[in-house]
Structures are given as structure tokens and as C-alpha cells.
Design a protein around this motif. Sequence first.
Motif, PDB file in Angstrom:
ATOM      1  N   THR A  19       0.543  -1.446   0.061  1.00  0.00           N
ATOM      2  CA  THR A  19      -0.262  -0.231  -0.249  1.00  0.00           C
ATOM      3  C   THR A  19       0.713   1.426   0.322  1.00  0.00           C
ATOM      4  O   THR A  19       1.918   1.793   0.716  1.00  0.00           O
ATOM      5  N   GLU A  20       0.336   2.727  -0.359  1.00  0.00           N
ATOM      6  CA  GLU A  20       1.356   3.382  -0.617  1.00  0.00           C
ATOM      7  C   GLU A  20       2.207   3.596   1.022  1.00  0.00           C
ATOM      8  O   GLU A  20       2.636   4.497   0.841  1.00  0.00           O
TER       9      GLU A  20
ATOM     10  N   ASP B 270      -3.637  -0.276   6.963  1.00  0.00           N
ATOM     11  CA  ASP B 270      -3.188  -1.728   6.687  1.00  0.00           C
ATOM     12  C   ASP B 270      -3.255  -3.039   6.173  1.00  0.00           C
ATOM     13  O   ASP B 270      -3.258  -4.142   5.947  1.00  0.00           O
TER      14      ASP B 270
END
Length: 341
Positions: free
Chosen positions: A18-19, A184
Motif C-alpha cells: 500500500t502507499e 493496512d
Amino acid sequence: MSRRAGAMPGNSRRLPETEAVLEVRRAVRGWLADFETGDVAVALSGGADSLALTAAAVVEAAQVDALVVDHQLQAGSEKVAAEAAAAALALGCRSAHVLTVEVGADGGLEAAARAARYAALDGARGGLPVLLGHTLDDQAETVLLGLGRGSGGRSIQGMAAYVDPWGRPLLAVRRAVTRQLCVDIGLTPFEDPHNSAAEFTRVRLRNEVLPLLEEVLGGGVAGALARTAEQLRDDGAVLDELADELLRAASTGPASNGPTLSIETLATAPAALRRRAIRAWLLAGGAKALTNKHLQAVDELITAWRGQGGVAVGGGQPGRRLVAAREHGRLTLRLQGSGDT
């Protein structure tokens, strides 16, 4: 149940890309490369910042040992520490140790807890650098605290990325990113009630002052404060080098009662360099908890001497004070008892 300490599903060293995960991993990877470090220890509180740091470090570093400090300041703190240690092992740390400390009262609760924590971490790190989860937001708060205290440029340089043995890989990462990483990867961080207690100055800066500044100035304040700290550290490094040169030039060699400095050499130097040289000399001589008042008084022995006596600078021994004084054109630093002249 929350996975504050529960095992992560699947391979503990494999994180979703994820970012937020990628940003924190890049920060840790860059720090490890900059300081040529393989094995590390991580100070893990169980909060979002240190959990995110631990998760990224396990992937990026060769080996990671987790060090969890239990300050015993809240009911159930031993459970929180045990859960944090379990989370570290689930993430893939080589080991996880709970360090139980006794927090004194010197300097107030925050300062005493910090002193106990750092002493415990230093004693348990086994020669490894210790990574701390300080973020860009923490840096901004530190700069604001320094500005409010008015202690000069050094106090608003903020925290450095590495001062042996303490490493701070996340100084360019926002706190919101570490929280998102935890979301996340399915971790629920521990929310320390002290982080919302308004009696602590840093908490009020975080929850009241910085949001107001962001609103009034149109955003970007935390980043601007962090950039200011970085620029001041760069400037400070150059000034420190020049001050070291001045200190060597002013040194008159070791005397029977300790090293001395030439008044003439110091008096003709720029004030900014002279005071930095004095500070370094006092610290090397054993001075403790130096304040701007100490430095100003010692500087006046050089530039505004009217026959005044020596300046006690802290760091003495029972019954003896560490005193800087002007004697025969030299600046001296020695221990003095009540009967000394």
C-alpha cells in the motif's frame, strides 16, 4: 479480537504494498543505507509510530530486536508491554524484550520517564543502534517547544536522524501515514492516554497549537517546521566545526588543574563561534544541564570582565562545584569546595 499482539496472517515478512507501507519502508531503507546499518533494535511502545517502524524494519533490516519499555505508570501497563512484545515477534523480530523501569520525579514526569526509558534501552541494545518512531509531526512539535523556550538556534534544530546509538528513520513521515500502515496490515495500536492528557505541554502543542497554526497559515506548517530544523542542523554542523577550530586555537594545553583557554584568543572571535566553543569546552570538562544563563555568564568573564568571580556550571561532586573562572588571562574550569578560594 484486535491484533495489537496477535499473529499476522501468512508470511510475517511480507507486507501489502500500500502507499503507506511503501512510504515507511522507503524511509527505513534509506536510513539503513545512509548509516550502513544491518542489524538494529527498535524501541516499541505498541503505538502506531513504533509499530509501523517495526513492521518496516523487519522487512528492510537484516535482523531486528524489539525493546519494549514498561514505565509502570498506568494500571495494566505490563499487559500492554507483553502484547507489544508479542506483536513484534509476530511481525518477524528476532527477539522481543520487555524492560520494566522505575520512573523517578526529577524534572517532572515527562523528563523522568524519558530518562528511565533511554537508560533502559541503552542498557539492553547489545551494541545495536536503536530505532525510534519519531515522525515529522514529532519534529514539528520539538521545534515549537524550542522556539517557546528561546534557548537559541541549537534548541530549534530538532531531532537528528542519527546520534549514536539513536536512529530516527521516520522524521520525514507524517503520523497519519504510520496510522494508515497499521490499518493496512491489520494492527490495532495501543492508544496511550498520556498522549491526550492536556497537562502535558507537548500534548497541547499537538492538539491545539499546531492545528491552529495550520488553519491560520493555510496548511503545511508541520513540514515547514521540520525543514527549518533540517536547515538549522546543516548550518549548526558548519558552525560546530569552526568552533572546534577556535577551541583548538584557544587551548593553552593541559594545566595541573585541568585544561585552560586563552582569553585573548576567545575575545577576538565572533560571538557565535566563541559561545559554541565555550559550550563544547564546558561539556568536555564535565558540566551538566548547561543553560543559556550559564553560557552568558561564562562569556562575560571574557568580554565583560569587571573582576567578577567564577561561574558554577553544574556537574560537580558532593560538596564541590564545577566552576569556570578567569585567571591570569586564561579561562579555567575546576572543582571547588566551600573552603577553596
